[in-house]
Design an enzyme around this catalytic site. Structure first.
Site, PDB file in Angstrom:
ATOM      1  N   GLU A 169      -9.354  -9.313   3.508  1.00 26.58           N
ATOM      2  CA  GLU A 169      -9.647  -7.928   3.118  1.00 26.58           C
ATOM      3  C   GLU A 169     -11.005  -7.826   2.436  1.00 26.58           C
ATOM      4  O   GLU A 169     -11.310  -8.573   1.488  1.00 26.58           O
ATOM      5  CB  GLU A 169      -8.537  -7.401   2.183  1.00 26.58           C
ATOM      6  N   ASP A 185       5.390  -7.216   2.189  1.00 32.12           N
ATOM      7  CA  ASP A 185       4.615  -7.747   1.062  1.00 32.12           C
ATOM      8  C   ASP A 185       5.506  -8.136  -0.102  1.00 32.12           C
ATOM      9  O   ASP A 185       6.441  -7.395  -0.449  1.00 32.12           O
ATOM     10  CB  ASP A 185       3.642  -6.671   0.554  1.00 32.12           C
ATOM     11  N   SER A 200       0.849  -1.206   0.000  1.00 33.46           N
ATOM     12  CA  SER A 200       0.000   0.000   0.000  1.00 33.46           C
ATOM     13  C   SER A 200       0.879   1.250   0.000  1.00 33.46           C
ATOM     14  O   SER A 200       0.401   2.342  -0.300  1.00 33.46           O
ATOM     15  CB  SER A 200      -0.920   0.002   1.228  1.00 33.46           C
TER      16      SER A 200
HETATM   17  O1  KIV Z   1      -0.461  -3.437   1.508  1.00 41.49           O
HETATM   18  C1  KIV Z   1      -0.963  -3.395   2.639  1.00 41.49           C
HETATM   19  O2  KIV Z   1      -0.769  -2.446   3.396  1.00 41.49           O
HETATM   20  C2  KIV Z   1      -1.794  -4.513   3.047  1.00 41.49           C
HETATM   21  C3  KIV Z   1      -2.584  -4.380   4.306  1.00 41.49           C
HETATM   22  C4  KIV Z   1      -3.483  -3.240   4.353  1.00 41.49           C
HETATM   23  C5  KIV Z   1      -3.291  -5.623   4.639  1.00 41.49           C
HETATM   24  O3  KIV Z   1      -1.814  -5.499   2.391  1.00 41.49           O
END
Ligand code: KIV
Length: 264
Positions: A183, A85, A47
């Site tokens: 989500e 991520d 994100s």
């Molecule tokens: O990218 C992110 O911040 C996320 C979370 C909001 C779960 O995947």
């Protein structure tokens, strides 16, 4: 404050006893602040593509971006469990998934997260087999937003969506995944998935209150990206507006230059 270090096993032991609070942290000061606030789980989420790098969605985030931000957050040496991520198109095959995960671990990630269910099971198995803890991400998958026509759609609304979520969650749990983000899943289905998982911790975002934990993008929680706030978030402080006011106050406090100094 104890010097206890949060681990995936500790987070799993919280299931059924204590809600797991998780937040995003993309750099050293935020990781340090959230850690000092006692947050047990931090995520260098992709994100950051939107709220830090100014992209329209997460598909523009590169592995280099994630490594840079993971290194910065890891320098805070948090007691919190710190994950990162796997960005878009960096886990298309088990080999690529493992290679990308190893790079994130070298940058300081203590777990990695990727989006998808049984369709990425071989990738998840390769990561776990290498001893890297894995967090799943089911429901609305932001990296698939373009395939979904640019819309972030709620999941679990019909029987096939519900079944798919239950099957995916069961497969992830059986593989040894310690936690899974749900989500934008309808609250009854998120509750059902949470009940069905004996060991895997469900961490909801926009999926109701019954999950084992909750995660938010910190910028949404503190109003640091005021141009867009998801419907399910109530900012606790308007950091963006406070910053603008503080800067304007400071500018007004500056003394006017004296003409003689100006021309000399
Ligand atoms: O990218 C992110 O911040 C996320 C979370 C909001 C779960 O995947």
């Amino acid at each position: 404050m104890t010097d206890l270090k949060f681990t995936p096993e500790f987070i799993q032991r919280m299931k059924g006893h204590q809600r797991v609070a998780a937040l995003t942290a993309y750099d050293f000061p935020m990781a340090k602040l959230l850690d000092e606030a006692g947050v047990p789980m931090l995520l260098v989420g992709d994100s950051l593509g939107m709220v830090v790098l100014g992209h329209p969605d997460t598909t523009h985030v590169t592995l280099e971006d994630m490594l840079h931000h993971t290194r910065a957050a890891a320098r805070a040496r948090p007691r919190a469990l710190l994950g990162a991520d796997l960005p878009y198109r960096t886990y298309d095959t088990p080999e690529q998934a493992l290679d990308s995960s190893r790079k994130l671990v070298d940058a300081g990630a203590e777990f990695v997260k990727a989006e998808g269910g049984i369709e990425i099971l071989p990738q998840i198995q390769a990561i776990l087999a290498a001893g890297i803890p894995f967090c799943g991400h089911l429901g609305m998958l932001p990296q698939h937003v373009l395939e979904e026509g640019g819309k972030y759609r709620i999941k679990g609304r019909d029987e096939s969506g519900r079944n798919r979520l239950l099957i995916d969650a069961a497969a992830l749990e059986a593989a040894g995944v310690f936690a899974c983000v749900l989500e934008l899943v309808t609250p009854p289905v998120a509750a059902e998935v949470t009940q069905a998982c004996r060991r895997m911790v469900t961490i909801g975002i926009g999926s109701g209150t019954a999950c084992d934990g909750q995660i938010l993008v910190t910028h949404d929680l503190i109003g640091a990206f005021p141009w867009f706030t998801p419907k399910f978030v109530t900012p606790r402080v308007a950091t963006g507006n406070l910053t603008k006011s503080a800067v304007q106050e400071w500018m007004q406090s500056l003394e006017a230059p004296t003409p003689s100094t100006h021309h000399s």
